[in-house]
Structure formats: C-alpha cells, structure tokens
Design a protein around this motif. Structure first.
Motif, PDB file in Angstrom:
ATOM      1  N   ALA A 147     -24.859 -33.798  41.887  1.00 25.80           N
ATOM      2  CA  ALA A 147     -25.170 -33.070  43.114  1.00 25.80           C
ATOM      3  C   ALA A 147     -25.519 -34.039  44.243  1.00 25.80           C
ATOM      4  N   SER A 148     -25.941 -35.251  43.877  1.00 30.63           N
ATOM      5  CA  SER A 148     -26.287 -36.269  44.879  1.00 30.63           C
ATOM      6  C   SER A 148     -25.066 -37.112  45.256  1.00 30.63           C
ATOM      7  N   GLY A 149     -23.896 -36.755  44.705  1.00 32.18           N
ATOM      8  CA  GLY A 149     -22.682 -37.518  44.993  1.00 32.18           C
ATOM      9  C   GLY A 149     -22.702 -38.891  44.348  1.00 32.18           C
ATOM     10  N   LEU A 150     -23.309 -39.009  43.156  1.00 29.29           N
ATOM     11  CA  LEU A 150     -23.424 -40.307  42.483  1.00 29.29           C
ATOM     12  C   LEU A 150     -22.789 -40.247  41.082  1.00 29.29           C
ATOM     13  N   PRO A 151     -21.455 -40.224  41.024  1.00 31.44           N
ATOM     14  CA  PRO A 151     -20.819 -40.131  39.694  1.00 31.44           C
ATOM     15  C   PRO A 151     -20.868 -41.444  38.925  1.00 31.44           C
ATOM     16  N   GLY A 152     -21.205 -42.562  39.611  1.00 33.05           N
ATOM     17  CA  GLY A 152     -21.370 -43.847  38.916  1.00 33.05           C
ATOM     18  C   GLY A 152     -20.045 -44.585  38.740  1.00 33.05           C
ATOM     19  N   THR A 153     -20.157 -45.895  38.527  1.00 36.36           N
ATOM     20  CA  THR A 153     -18.963 -46.739  38.377  1.00 36.36           C
ATOM     21  C   THR A 153     -18.106 -46.273  37.210  1.00 36.36           C
ATOM     22  N   SER A 154     -18.745 -45.956  36.106  1.00 36.61           N
ATOM     23  CA  SER A 154     -17.998 -45.574  34.898  1.00 36.61           C
ATOM     24  C   SER A 154     -17.407 -44.181  35.009  1.00 36.61           C
ATOM     25  N   LYS A 155     -17.882 -43.415  35.975  1.00 34.92           N
ATOM     26  CA  LYS A 155     -17.497 -41.984  36.115  1.00 34.92           C
ATOM     27  C   LYS A 155     -17.835 -41.195  34.835  1.00 34.92           C
ATOM     28  N   LEU A 156     -18.814 -41.690  34.098  1.00 39.51           N
ATOM     29  CA  LEU A 156     -19.161 -41.013  32.834  1.00 39.51           C
ATOM     30  C   LEU A 156     -20.332 -40.044  32.991  1.00 39.51           C
ATOM     31  N   ILE A 157     -20.922 -39.991  34.173  1.00 41.60           N
ATOM     32  CA  ILE A 157     -22.073 -39.082  34.307  1.00 41.60           C
ATOM     33  C   ILE A 157     -21.609 -37.637  34.115  1.00 41.60           C
ATOM     34  N   GLY A 158     -22.281 -36.942  33.228  1.00 44.97           N
ATOM     35  CA  GLY A 158     -21.934 -35.552  32.903  1.00 44.97           C
ATOM     36  C   GLY A 158     -20.992 -35.453  31.718  1.00 44.97           C
TER      37      GLY A 158
END
Ligand SMILES: Cc1cc2nc3c(=O)[nH]c(=O)nc-3n(C[C@H](O)[C@H](O)[C@H](O)COP(=O)(O)OP(=O)(O)OC[C@H]3O[C@@H](n4cnc5c(N)ncnc54)[C@H](O)[C@@H]3O)c2cc1C
Ligand code: SF4
Length: 627
Positions: free
Chosen positions: A371-382
C-alpha cells in the motif's frame, strides 16, 4: 488478582507520539512487537508502539468485556469475543461460510481471489492474535530449515536450527511452555544438554489414552520406511506445573520458575493453572493460556532514567511507510488515529524514530508495504504466502472417551513430521481434539439440534442421547505442511478499501499438490486408524463447502490453519528475499519486517514459537544498529 493495582491503559495521545523522540517505532502490539519492545526497553531504548486495536481492552474490565461478549454470542466462532471494528477490520470465518468453492469475496475484509477460499483469521487487538490462539508451542525440526538441500523442494533458510536454538529457549521462557523434552527429542527436535521446559507437560487426556492404547503397535510404511503410529504430547503455552529442574540462562537459585500471571501492571500474581475446560480458542477465561499482553505489560513497566521507556499509542492504524526520497532510509510512518471504532473520523500523523519495525503479521506487513508503493527489489513482498492446510476426519468411538477434559488438544500423531517422503509429499502432525467434532460439524450445537428436531428427544432422553453422542466423538485434525509458491500471494487493489480508506488485502491462494498428496494420504490413514479403534467413520466432505478441493478424483474440505507466513521471506541476498536473517529489509537500512512473514518454510510446527525466537534474535540486531 488485585485489580485496584491495574491502571492500564497507560497510553499516550497522537500529538505526544508525533512529537516524541524515539529510538524505535514498532507497529503492532502482538507477540512479535511486544517481545521486541520488552527486549529494547530492558536495554533502555526509547520505543513507541503503534497499535490498531483499542487501549481500553487492556484492563481487567476490558478482558471481562471480551468474556461477556463471548458468552452472549450466538455464533461461537473464533472471533466471537471481539467486537467488529470497521477501522481495524479482520477476516472473520462467518464471512466465508456462505461462499461456494472459488467464489470471489469482495465484501469481507480479505478479498479472496481464489481458487481456494481460506477461513484463516487473525486479530487486530492489543495483544494481537495470541489472545485467541490455541497456544501449541512446538519447535521446528532441524531438517525443516534445509528443505531444498535435503529434499530438493521448497527453500533453505539462511540460518540453521542450531543458530535459532538459544532463542527457542528464550521464547519458551517468555511464553512459559509446558512440555516434555524426551518426547520432542524422539520426534527429531534437538535441545541443549539437560534442558527441560519451564513447566511439565500437559498430561494426556483420557481420550488421548484411549486412542494411544487402541493404536498400540500400529505402523505404516512410507517411502520404504516404517513409522510408528502413536501419540506424543504437544508443548503448550499454558500454565501447568512448574518444573523444578528448569534452569534458564539467567538462573536465580533462590527462585523457582513462576508461571506467567494474568495481566496486571505488577505481574506479581502467579499464573492461574490450566483448568482443563477446553475453551482455549477463542479465549481462556482464567488467562492460564499465554497471550502477548503478558509480555507487553512487562515492556510497559521498563524505565529509562526514572521514566517509562515505552509509549503505547492505541486506536492507531499504520497506513503508509514513508521513505526518504533519494535515500534507502524510512523517514516516518503515517498513522490514522481514530476515536471511535464505529466512526471513520480520524487524525493523520507521522511518527518518527531511528529504526522502524513492522510487526503487524504476515498479511498486514505485506499489505502495508504494498500500500506504500514499496514492492522491494526482489518483488517478493506479499508472495510465497503460506499457511497450514488442515484436513479434518471424524468418527464415533465404540465407548465414551470422556471428552471436554483438558485443553483443546493435548496429544497428536507426530511421527510423520519428518522423513525421506518429503521429497514428494508434505509432512504432517495430527491433533487429537478434546472438544469433539466442534470444528468439523459445529457440535455440540449441531448435535442438540439433531436430537431435538430429528430424534424428538427431550428431558432425560435428550441428556442421555447428547452424552452418548458427544463423549464418543473423535476428531483427527491433520496440520499439513505447505511449501512457498510465489503465486500464493497478498496484493492490494485501489478498488478495495476499509472504513479508514486503507487498502484491504487481496489474497490469491491455492493448496499445492504437494500438500494435497498428504491430505489424500491422511484420509486413508484415518480410515485405518478408525478401523483399528473400532470407530464408526462419519467424515463427509460437502461438494459445496467453501474450502472444497478436488484431488485425484476425490473431494476434500480443507480448513485454514491460521499460521499465515512467508510474505516477506528471509534469504541470503536482496534478489532472493525481502529481509536478511535478522529480519532486516535488504532495501531499507533502518526497517525490519518481523514475524512469520520472514519464514521461508514452515514445516509442521505452529509458527508462533519460531517467530518469537526470531524476534529475540532480531532484538539483538536492532540494539546493535542503535549502538
Ligand atoms: C484460532 C487461532 C489459533 C492459533 N493457534 C496457534 C497455535 O496453537 N500455535 C501457534 O504457534 N500459533 C497459533 N496461531 C497463530 C498465532 O496466533 C500467530 O502466529 C501469532 O499471534 C502472530 O503474532 P504476531 O505478533 O506476528 O501477529 P499478531 O498477533 O497478528 O499481532 C499483530 C498486531 O499488529 C496490530 N496491527 C495490525 N495491523 C496494524 C496496523 N496497520 N497498524 C497498527 N497496528 C496493526 C494488530 O492489532 C496486532 O496487535 C493461531 C491463530 C489463530 C487465529
Ligand atoms: S483448558 Fe481452559 S484453563 Fe486451560 S488454557 Fe484452555 S481455556 Fe484456559
């Protein structure tokens, strides 16, 4: 308990929180957040805890209100003691009960994209989900940490069992675990020399003894290996009889271990012993079961230079993690502070500190980051969302086994938690339920309705029929391992928001074949077990059940295990994981995401003891950062 000494809630207001000068901001007052707060408070760090739930609940009157709400609730679902709070909503099992398999669920808090509809839940209350957990407190096994190396499936952890072992001891002391080391060793857990749990094991119930005797000598062959089918007790986070042999690392020879008491500011009351009335989920009326408020109250008592080190802001929902543009640091967290759970009116403030810790649980941590627009470098969040799928099997024993004595579960079949078969099929542990068919059929209410409406029973006949039916109920609940898969995930979608305007979690979830193969095996094993016990199999899976799964031509009703995990897994670098082995974000140098979301695999252990051990380890890392 001397209630006059309880002056909680000692909370602060949003203005003070926004102006405060804190070393650490912790979001979430569940077990993860409370352990970190207490450990950092003991080291004289200034901490602000932000909690979505109501502060008023944190008092004897608040706890009594939970009980009264529970006693008067028609549906005794596992959120029954806790009023609906639209400003901090949660998934509730009645929301999914009317759904058909795979039916989208956009009205409930979790938007379920399917194909599987999960009835797992959690709480957004002070003390978090431990208020209504069952409190099984089991260590993972050494091979669970190295699934890829050993079985060529799943992932490896960046640490091994031996790295976590000292922290397991800390977690067991904090929770006050009752258990038997010898039986856990037989199942493959490793312990330091001469270790005993703080309290003796919860004794096996009469039902356990009946089942164990009936299964005597039973063996099964799996992947060429023979396994005994017998029972072992589960370590539990509930007060039993203190073990005089227990000597923790900070051993004081003048004092025996004291069970953790019911929540009071002074924590001088010995904990009530478990009274065995089988009401552990959703609430233990006498607080013999550990919940995180017991740790939180200790944290809030810590003092730095004569003043309390830890502040608590309640009715405050974290809505955004704000990153300093051009740097890898978190600058602040945006909080929505509401006055009334039923009124969306709120103030928005930013809170600041040197280190930020998200401890809101696996689903909510991921939701907040996305929701904060922070999917992370790995894109593994969630991604890699895991839980333990449960398969229920139920039967009627030939004779009364005296149900409803002891906690909900005291023993289980645990020998298939490890073995070479894990290269193609999930491991599992099977709980023997002391509360009969409640989970499977809604007994005893469903039995009562049947006796009155269909069998036309009343008076003594009704009592006899109810006793005859319920005291013979055997429920085996198989808690099945699940491996990480990126397609099982939490996302957000701007179309779906809660009363405060926060994005709701959108859950896409499938039960992998690896787990379903174990479910198929468990069903066949149950038939053998029932036959051996002379029990009449009543297991029936409804095609229209929301949790129905077809596998190899047969249908199974799968239930959520409430062990949500894996949404911000730990690993060895920023491309294969979200956090490092200390649960520190690879992308943001002052941000930690803690809890079961950090676990790359979950084995067959309920997740809380392991996530607590991880938090004790993380507290040291945070302290080192602050130095
Ligand atoms: C019915 C049931 C039975 C269970 N039984 C067991 C068991 O036997 N053994 C076991 O190991 N585990 C069990 N569990 C799981 C266990 O309860 C969880 O693993 C554990 O409570 C997770 O702890 P946590 O601190 O990470 O998260 P939580 O306990 O969920 O705490 C998170 C905290 O963060 C707060 N929060 C959430 N979002 C926000 C936000 N945006 N802003 C501010 N605050 C926020 C919440 O209010 C809450 O206080 C069970 C769970 C359920 C539901
Ligand atoms: S059996 Fe009763 S006293 Fe014991 S933990 Fe469960 S609810 Fe509490």
């Amino acid at each position: 308990m001397d209630q006059s000494k309880n002056s909680f809630p000692r909370t602060i207001d949003s203005k003070k929180a926004a102006e405060g000068n804190y070393d650490v901001i912790i979001i979430g007052a569940g077990i993860a957040g409370s352990i970190l707060a207490h450990e950092l408070g003991k080291k004289k760090k200034r901490v602000l805890i932000i909690e979505a739930g109501a502060g008023n609940d944190f008092s004897p009157a608040g706890f009594r209100a939970y009980l009264e709400t529970f006693y008067s609730a028609v549906s005794k679902d596992n959120q029954a003691p806790f009023n609906v709070n639209p400003n901090a909503p949660v998934p509730r099992s009645p929301d999914v009960k009317a759904l058909r398999p795979g039916e989208p669920n956009t009205d409930a808090y979790w938007v379920q994209n399917g194909p599987f509809v999960s009835d797992s839940t959690y709480s957004r209350l002070i003390g978090g989900t431990t208020i209504h957990w069952e409190a099984k407190a089991i260590r993972m096994l050494p091979e669970d940490f190295r699934m890829l190396d050993i079985h060529k499936v799943g992932l490896n952890w960046p640490i091994e069992y031996k790295d976590l072992e000292p922290y397991y001891r800390m977690a067991e002391r904090e929770i006050g675990v009752s258990g038997d080391v010898a039986s856990q060793k037989r199942l493959g857990a490793e312990f330091s020399e001469n270790y005993v749990y703080p309290m003796h094991e919860m004794p096996p119930s009469y039902l356990d003894q009946v089942v164990d005797k009936g299964l005597s000598g039973m063996k099964v062959k799996l992947d060429g290996t023979d396994y005994d089918i017998n029972l072992a007790t589960f370590p539990q986070g509930r007060n039993g009889i203190p073990n005089k042999e227990y000597k923790p690392w900070n051993y004081d020879p003048t004092k025996d271990y004291q069970p953790v008491g019911s929540v009071s500011l002074h924590q001088e009351d010995q904990g009530e012993r478990c009274q065995g009335n089988t009401n552990c989920v959703p609430i233990c009326p006498v607080q013999a079961k550990y919940d995180a408020r017991k740790t939180l109250v200790k944290a809030l008592n810590e003092k730095c230079n004569g003043e309390y080190c830890i502040d608590l802001l309640c009715q405050a929902v974290a809505s955004q993690v704000i990153v300093d543009p051009g740097s890898s640091k978190v600058k602040a967290i945006e909080i929505k502070v509401y006055k009334d759970p039923n009124d969306p009116d709120h103030d928005t403030v930013n809170v600041k500190g040197h280190v930020f810790i998200l401890a809101t649980n696996a689903v909510e941590n991921a939701r907040l980051m996305l929701a904060s627009g922070l999917p992370g470098t790995s894109k593994l969040i969630g991604k890699n969302l895991m839980d333990h799928p449960y398969l229920l099997n139920w039967a009627l024993l030939p004779e009364s086994a005296g149900l409803f004595n002891g906690p909900v579960v005291t023993s289980g079949i645990c020998n298939l938690r490890r073995g070479s078969f894990r290269r193609y099929q999930a491991a599992f542990a099977a709980d023997i339920h002391n509360d009969g068919w409640g989970w499977a059929t809604g007994s005893p209410v469903s039995d009562l309705v049947n006796c009155v409406d269909n069998l036309n029973k009343f008076g003594t006949g009704l009592r006899n029929q109810m006793f005859n039916q319920i005291s013979r109920q055997l429920l085996l609940a198989y808690m099945i391992e699940m491996l990480p898969e990126e397609s099982n995930r939490v996302t957000v979608d701007p179309r779906f928001r809660d009363a405060l305007g926060n994005l709701r979690p959108v859950v896409s979830y499938n039960i992998p074949d690896y787990s379903m193969k174990a479910a198929e095996y468990a069903r066949q094993l149950s038939k053998q077990i029932f036959q051996r016990l002379g029990a009449e199999d009543h297991t029936a899976y409804d095609l229209l059940d929301y949790g129905h799964v077809n596998y190899n031509g047969d249908g199974y009703s799968i239930r959520g295990g409430n062990h949500l995990s894996g949404t911000h897994i730990m690993g060895t670098n920023k491309t294969n994981s979200v956090v490092n082995s200390h649960q520190k974000s690879w992308d943001h140098t002052n941000l930690y995401l803690v809890g079961a979301g950090s676990m790359p695999t979950i084995g067959t252990s309920n997740t809380t003891l392991t996530l607590s051990a991880l938090c004790f380890r993380t507290a040291e890392a945070v302290y080192n950062d602050l130095k």
